[in-house]
Design a protein around this motif. Structure first.
Motif, mmCIF file in Angstrom:
data_model
loop_
_atom_site.group_PDB
_atom_site.id
_atom_site.type_symbol
_atom_site.label_atom_id
_atom_site.label_comp_id
_atom_site.label_asym_id
_atom_site.label_seq_id
_atom_site.Cartn_x
_atom_site.Cartn_y
_atom_site.Cartn_z
ATOM 1 N N ASP A 262 26.973 141.041 93.835
ATOM 2 C CA ASP A 262 27.823 140.467 94.865
ATOM 3 C C ASP A 262 27.398 139.020 95.100
ATOM 4 O OD1 ASP A 262 28.224 139.834 97.934
ATOM 5 O OD2 ASP A 262 29.672 141.400 97.415
ATOM 6 N N PRO A 263 28.360 138.098 95.154
ATOM 7 C CA PRO A 263 27.978 136.695 95.339
ATOM 8 C C PRO A 263 27.260 136.421 96.659
ATOM 9 C CG PRO A 263 30.385 136.957 95.310
ATOM 10 C CD PRO A 263 29.778 138.286 95.013
ATOM 11 N N ASP A 264 27.516 137.212 97.694
ATOM 12 C CA ASP A 264 26.874 136.998 98.994
ATOM 13 C C ASP A 264 25.618 137.836 99.178
ATOM 14 O OD1 ASP A 264 28.886 135.202 99.813
ATOM 15 O OD2 ASP A 264 30.162 136.883 100.409
ATOM 16 N N LEU A 265 25.643 139.079 98.725
ATOM 17 C CA LEU A 265 24.542 140.006 98.967
ATOM 18 C C LEU A 265 23.557 140.124 97.815
ATOM 19 C CD1 LEU A 265 26.534 142.911 100.650
ATOM 20 C CD2 LEU A 265 25.198 141.117 101.775
ATOM 21 N N GLY A 266 23.892 139.616 96.652
ATOM 22 C CA GLY A 266 23.034 139.798 95.490
ATOM 23 C C GLY A 266 23.300 141.146 94.857
ATOM 24 N N LYS A 267 22.237 141.770 94.340
ATOM 25 C CA LYS A 267 22.377 143.076 93.691
ATOM 26 C C LYS A 267 22.581 144.149 94.761
ATOM 27 C CE LYS A 267 19.661 146.438 91.298
ATOM 28 N NZ LYS A 267 18.332 146.770 90.847
ATOM 29 N N VAL A 268 23.649 144.939 94.604
ATOM 30 C CA VAL A 268 23.948 146.020 95.537
ATOM 31 C C VAL A 268 24.083 147.309 94.732
ATOM 32 C CG1 VAL A 268 25.564 146.906 97.255
ATOM 33 C CG2 VAL A 268 25.166 144.446 97.089
ATOM 34 N N THR A 269 23.381 148.349 95.172
ATOM 35 C CA THR A 269 23.475 149.665 94.556
ATOM 36 C C THR A 269 24.164 150.586 95.544
ATOM 37 O OG1 THR A 269 21.420 149.305 93.343
ATOM 38 C CG2 THR A 269 22.181 151.589 93.556
ATOM 39 N N MET A 270 25.193 151.296 95.068
ATOM 40 C CA MET A 270 25.936 152.229 95.913
ATOM 41 C C MET A 270 26.064 153.559 95.181
ATOM 42 S SD MET A 270 28.972 149.708 97.159
ATOM 43 C CE MET A 270 29.112 148.870 95.585
ATOM 44 N N ALA A 271 26.034 154.634 95.956
ATOM 45 C CA ALA A 271 26.221 155.962 95.381
ATOM 46 C C ALA A 271 26.937 156.844 96.394
ATOM 47 C CB ALA A 271 24.879 156.580 95.004
ATOM 48 N N MET A 272 27.746 157.741 95.870
ATOM 49 C CA MET A 272 28.428 158.732 96.700
ATOM 50 C C MET A 272 28.284 160.091 96.032
ATOM 51 S SD MET A 272 31.889 156.694 97.738
ATOM 52 C CE MET A 272 32.363 157.881 98.984
ATOM 53 N N LYS A 273 28.127 161.095 96.858
ATOM 54 C CA LYS A 273 28.055 162.469 96.362
ATOM 55 C C LYS A 273 28.507 163.368 97.495
ATOM 56 C CE LYS A 273 24.976 165.268 93.558
ATOM 57 N NZ LYS A 273 23.597 165.353 93.036
ATOM 58 N N GLY A 274 29.621 164.045 97.293
ATOM 59 C CA GLY A 274 30.160 164.887 98.357
ATOM 60 C C GLY A 274 30.494 164.031 99.566
ATOM 61 N N ASN A 275 29.936 164.391 100.725
ATOM 62 C CA ASN A 275 30.190 163.628 101.944
ATOM 63 C C ASN A 275 28.983 162.763 102.324
ATOM 64 O OD1 ASN A 275 28.476 165.639 102.734
ATOM 65 N ND2 ASN A 275 29.626 166.221 104.554
ATOM 66 N N LYS A 276 28.288 162.251 101.298
ATOM 67 C CA LYS A 276 27.118 161.411 101.519
ATOM 68 C C LYS A 276 27.291 160.088 100.773
ATOM 69 C CE LYS A 276 24.151 165.270 102.348
ATOM 70 N NZ LYS A 276 23.788 166.457 101.720
ATOM 71 N N MET A 277 26.712 159.029 101.347
ATOM 72 C CA MET A 277 26.810 157.707 100.738
ATOM 73 C C MET A 277 25.464 156.994 100.866
ATOM 74 S SD MET A 277 29.245 154.508 101.795
ATOM 75 C CE MET A 277 30.701 154.945 100.898
ATOM 76 N N TYR A 278 25.155 156.165 99.871
ATOM 77 C CA TYR A 278 23.918 155.390 99.843
ATOM 78 C C TYR A 278 24.273 153.950 99.492
ATOM 79 C CZ TYR A 278 19.523 153.674 97.765
ATOM 80 O OH TYR A 278 18.404 152.949 97.449
ATOM 81 N N VAL A 279 23.702 152.990 100.226
ATOM 82 C CA VAL A 279 23.915 151.575 99.946
ATOM 83 C C VAL A 279 22.564 150.876 100.025
ATOM 84 C CG1 VAL A 279 25.060 149.434 100.659
ATOM 85 C CG2 VAL A 279 26.219 151.631 100.993
ATOM 86 N N ASP A 280 22.227 150.113 98.987
ATOM 87 C CA ASP A 280 20.989 149.336 98.952
ATOM 88 C C ASP A 280 21.353 147.920 98.559
ATOM 89 O OD1 ASP A 280 18.541 148.123 98.473
ATOM 90 O OD2 ASP A 280 17.818 149.650 97.093
ATOM 91 N N ALA A 281 21.157 146.994 99.480
ATOM 92 C CA ALA A 281 21.428 145.584 99.209
ATOM 93 C C ALA A 281 20.112 144.827 99.293
ATOM 94 C CB ALA A 281 22.425 145.025 100.222
#
Length: 175
Positions: free
Chosen positions: A5-24
């Protein structure tokens, strides 16, 4: 998936079922958010967001109003949506010939997804005013470990609600 992402840098996202993960990770700051749709209460009827502070080995719950319009149920519906109005073309992006799937959403945005074979490499959102927002994907996988959605062992809870309320009051001009 990993995006640059040009503003946040490297972003890792994951979804599984009704769960979400975001690492910026921006410069020296790492911000991790975990959503658990199974952890519902009167304050969080859709589920609970957690802020994970690796540098301090702490975690905190996030009030729903701090995350504004982020609704995981709506996000997962968007990912699962079967749009019969897709248009397929080819386009050259960064000197590479890619297959482009495009459609127009209910807000008038043109959504373009660029593929190298079966691999999504870029997405563009073209707003009705012509402005373009691009996301480049550096990694996409269907292998998502359950541990991403768990509070790490040895982390203790820290109540940050007073800081968030203070910040909200300051932002609203209240003293």
């Amino acid at each position: 998936m990993e995006v640059n992402d040009p503003d946040l840098g490297k972003v890792t996202m994951a979804m599984k079922g009704n769960k979400m993960y975001v690492d910026a990770s921006m410069e020296e700051i790492s911000l991790k958010l975990v959503f658990n749709g199974d952890k519902k209460d009167s304050d969080n009827p859709d589920g609970t967001w957690y802020l994970i502070l690796d540098g301090f080995k702490k975690y905190s719950t996030m009030p729903a109003d701090m995350l504004g319009e982020m609704n995981v149920s709506e996000l997962t519906k968007d990912f699962a949506k079967d749009d019969g109005n897709l248009v397929y073309t080819t386009d050259v992006v960064d000197g590479q010939l890619l297959v482009c799937e495009s459609t127009v959403d209910s807000n008038g945005n043109t959504l373009r997804y660029y593929f190298d074979g079966d691999v999504l490499v870029q997405s563009d959102t073209v707003a009705p005013d012509g402005s373009v927002s691009s996301t480049k994907f550096s990694k996409i996988t269907t292998e998502v470990p359950d541990t991403l959605f768990q509070i790490p062992t040895g982390y203790s809870y820290i109540n940050l609600e007073w800081i968030m309320n203070l910040g909200g009051s300051a932002l609203a001009g209240k003293n």
